[in-house]
Design an enzyme around this catalytic site. Structure first.
Site, PDB file in Angstrom:
ATOM      1  N   SER A  13       0.992  -1.455  -0.252  1.00  0.00           N
ATOM      2  CA  SER A  13      -0.445  -0.744  -0.084  1.00  0.00           C
ATOM      3  C   SER A  13       0.624   1.565  -0.307  1.00  0.00           C
ATOM      4  O   SER A  13       0.303   2.276  -0.638  1.00  0.00           O
ATOM      5  CB  SER A  13      -1.330   0.044   1.423  1.00  0.00           C
ATOM      6  OG  SER A  13      -0.341   0.836   2.103  1.00  0.00           O
ATOM      7  N   ASN A  14       1.904   1.047   0.476  1.00  0.00           N
ATOM      8  CA  ASN A  14       2.570   2.246   0.552  1.00  0.00           C
ATOM      9  C   ASN A  14       3.904   2.521  -1.057  1.00  0.00           C
ATOM     10  O   ASN A  14       3.824   3.596  -1.451  1.00  0.00           O
ATOM     11  CB  ASN A  14       3.524   2.828   1.755  1.00  0.00           C
ATOM     12  CG  ASN A  14       3.495   3.211   2.690  1.00  0.00           C
ATOM     13  OD1 ASN A  14       2.902   4.033   2.808  1.00  0.00           O
ATOM     14  ND2 ASN A  14       3.601   2.295   4.033  1.00  0.00           N
ATOM     15  N   HIS A 109       8.631   3.242   9.330  1.00  0.00           N
ATOM     16  CA  HIS A 109       8.332   1.749  10.474  1.00  0.00           C
ATOM     17  C   HIS A 109       6.686   2.247  11.380  1.00  0.00           C
ATOM     18  O   HIS A 109       7.089   3.727  12.462  1.00  0.00           O
ATOM     19  CB  HIS A 109       9.512   1.043  11.431  1.00  0.00           C
ATOM     20  CG  HIS A 109       8.679   0.550  12.458  1.00  0.00           C
ATOM     21  ND1 HIS A 109       9.071  -0.438  12.207  1.00  0.00           N
ATOM     22  CD2 HIS A 109       8.543   0.885  14.064  1.00  0.00           C
ATOM     23  CE1 HIS A 109       8.726  -1.582  13.400  1.00  0.00           C
ATOM     24  NE2 HIS A 109       8.835  -0.311  14.598  1.00  0.00           N
TER      25      HIS A 109
END
Length: 191
Positions: A13-14, A109
């Site tokens: 998705s990123n 993260h």
């Protein structure tokens, strides 16, 4: 301009947010390639749908991690890659890559580092009942989630949050900010 490699192991998705910014000419790079280490990860489909070249490397096919990363490094050099962007890449990077891409491997993260390193960061935040979670964009070094912090964004944790609801809100923010921070790093701008 600049060429980047996205390394992913999962849904991507990123990676999609980065592709969208690139397609809209907001992310100022010449080329994106994808490197994956899982056969059926959805990031591969995203690359195919956007005509992005994908390379697959499987650690189990190599006698050592060093040999595995040497093959990745060979592709990075052939493709003239300037920056390596981790987007859900679930394998530690070793010195084989780090020595060639010092301060040029970036990760996001899902915690406010140095809190909650490792793969269960969202669940750890919920278990510890923190009221603020978020994400950290950082340079990758030899230690897990311990590289120099580039950017952090807080995300409120609510009492009724589940892993999925908190993860969704964190990812929504990552999708907004990750490509923008990558742009700034590449252009040498102050963050």
């Amino acid at each position: 301009m600049t060429n980047i490699a996205i390394m992913a192991s999962g849904n991507g998705s990123n990676f999609q947010a980065i592709i969208d910014a690139y397609n809209e000419k907001k992310l100022e790079v010449d080329k994106i390639i994808l490197i994956t280490n899982k056969k059926n990860c959805f990031a591969i489909k995203r690359a195919q749908q956007n005509n992005i070249k994908n390379y697959n490397f499987f650690l189990k096919d190599y006698p050592s991690k060093e040999e595995y990363e040497k093959d990745i490094l060979k592709v990075l050099k052939e493709e003239n890659i300037d920056y390596v962007i981790l987007a859900g890449y679930m394998t530690m990077i070793s010195n084989t890559l780090l020595s060639h891409y010092e301060r040029k491997i970036i990760n996001t993260h899902p915690s406010l580092l140095p809190s909650f390193k490792g793969k269960d960061a969202i669940q750890d935040a919920l278990d510890y009942k923190v009221y603020l979670a978020g994400f950290t964009i950082h340079y990758v070094n030899i230690e897990m989630d311990a590289g120099e912090i580039i950017f952090q964004k807080e995300v409120r944790v609510y009492k009724d949050d589940t892993h999925d609801t908190l993860q969704k809100r964190i990812q929504e923010q990552e999708h907004i900010y990750y490509w923008q921070i990558i742009n700034k790093v590449i252009k040498g701008e102050k963050i």
